[in-house]
Structure formats: C-alpha cells, structure tokens
Motif scaffolding. Structure first.
Motif, short mmCIF file in Angstrom:
data_model
loop_
_atom_site.label_atom_id
_atom_site.label_comp_id
_atom_site.label_asym_id
_atom_site.label_seq_id
_atom_site.Cartn_x
_atom_site.Cartn_y
_atom_site.Cartn_z
N ASP A 1 1.08 -1.12 -0.11
CA ASP A 1 0.08 -0.01 0.07
C ASP A 1 0.80 1.12 -0.05
O ASP A 1 1.87 1.38 0.79
CB ASP A 1 -0.80 0.07 1.17
N CYS A 2 0.42 2.28 -0.99
CA CYS A 2 1.20 3.42 -1.17
C CYS A 2 1.26 4.44 0.32
O CYS A 2 2.67 4.59 0.71
CB CYS A 2 0.61 4.43 -2.10
N GLU A 3 0.44 4.39 1.18
CA GLU A 3 0.39 4.91 2.45
C GLU A 3 1.40 4.28 3.26
O GLU A 3 2.07 5.23 4.07
CB GLU A 3 -0.88 4.98 3.08
N ASP A 4 1.46 3.05 3.57
CA ASP A 4 2.58 2.42 4.11
C ASP A 4 3.88 2.79 3.57
O ASP A 4 4.74 2.92 4.48
CB ASP A 4 2.06 0.94 4.11
N VAL A 5 4.14 2.68 2.40
CA VAL A 5 5.60 2.80 1.90
C VAL A 5 5.76 4.56 2.08
O VAL A 5 7.14 4.48 2.69
CB VAL A 5 5.45 2.67 0.24
N VAL A 6 4.94 5.24 1.97
CA VAL A 6 5.41 6.77 2.38
C VAL A 6 5.56 7.08 3.91
O VAL A 6 6.67 7.49 4.43
CB VAL A 6 4.37 7.47 1.75
N THR A 7 4.58 6.45 4.73
CA THR A 7 5.08 6.52 6.11
C THR A 7 6.47 5.75 6.41
O THR A 7 7.23 6.31 7.16
CB THR A 7 4.01 5.61 6.93
N GLN A 8 6.80 4.69 5.89
CA GLN A 8 7.99 4.24 6.14
C GLN A 8 9.14 5.15 5.51
O GLN A 8 10.39 5.18 6.20
CB GLN A 8 8.30 2.80 5.60
#
Length: 95
Positions: A36-43
């Motif tokens: 998921d894009c949101e998970d990637v950006v958060t990390q």
C-alpha cells in the motif's frame, strides 16, 4: 575535524544510520511487493527523519569540537576577527 568512531555520540549516530539503512531496505521491499502506498510513504518518511537526525547530530558534534578549537586558537594568538571569520565559514558550509 575528524570524526572519531569511539565518541559515544557518534556511535549513536552510526546506530541511527544503520536503522535508517534497514528502513530504506524495507521501503524497497515494500515497493517490490506492491504494498500500500500509504504504508510505503510512512516508512519512507521515518527513514528520512532518521537521516535528518543523524545529520544534525553530526553537525552538533562538529560544532562542539570547533568551539573547542576556537578556544585553543584564541590561546594560540588567533584574534577575534579571524575566529569570527572561521566560524562564519563553518556556518555557511552548513547552509
């Protein structure tokens, strides 16, 4: 200024950089897995903050050592204007 690996503050920086390295590897893995894009950006944001904090810690350590060098320069006959010019160059190098 040479960075000394035995300095406790620099050991902490190295640990922070190693964690950031692991976070970046995790981001790469997440992208490869189609996460998921949101998970990637958060990390990715967490890795970026870790790198920023490591950089600030290195700068703070360097400035602390430079202040000590300036004090020893004053003892070695360096005048106030020369010390001021040296500090100004240091700060400008960080900008």
């Amino acid at each position: 200024m040479d960075l000394e690996r035995d300095d406790a503050s620099l050991r902490a920086v190295l640990n922070r950089l190693r964690r950031a390295q692991g976070q970046i590897a995790g981001v790469i893995r997440m992208i490869e897995e189609g996460r998921d894009c949101e998970d990637v950006v958060t990390q990715l944001a967490a890795a970026s903050r870790a790198l920023d904090r490591a950089g600030f810690a290195i700068i703070a350590t360097g400035l602390q050592r430079c202040v000590a060098d300036i004090e020893s320069g004053r003892k070695n006959g360096e005048d106030g204007e020369a010390m001021k010019a040296r500090m100004e160059r240091l700060f400008l190098s960080l900008a």
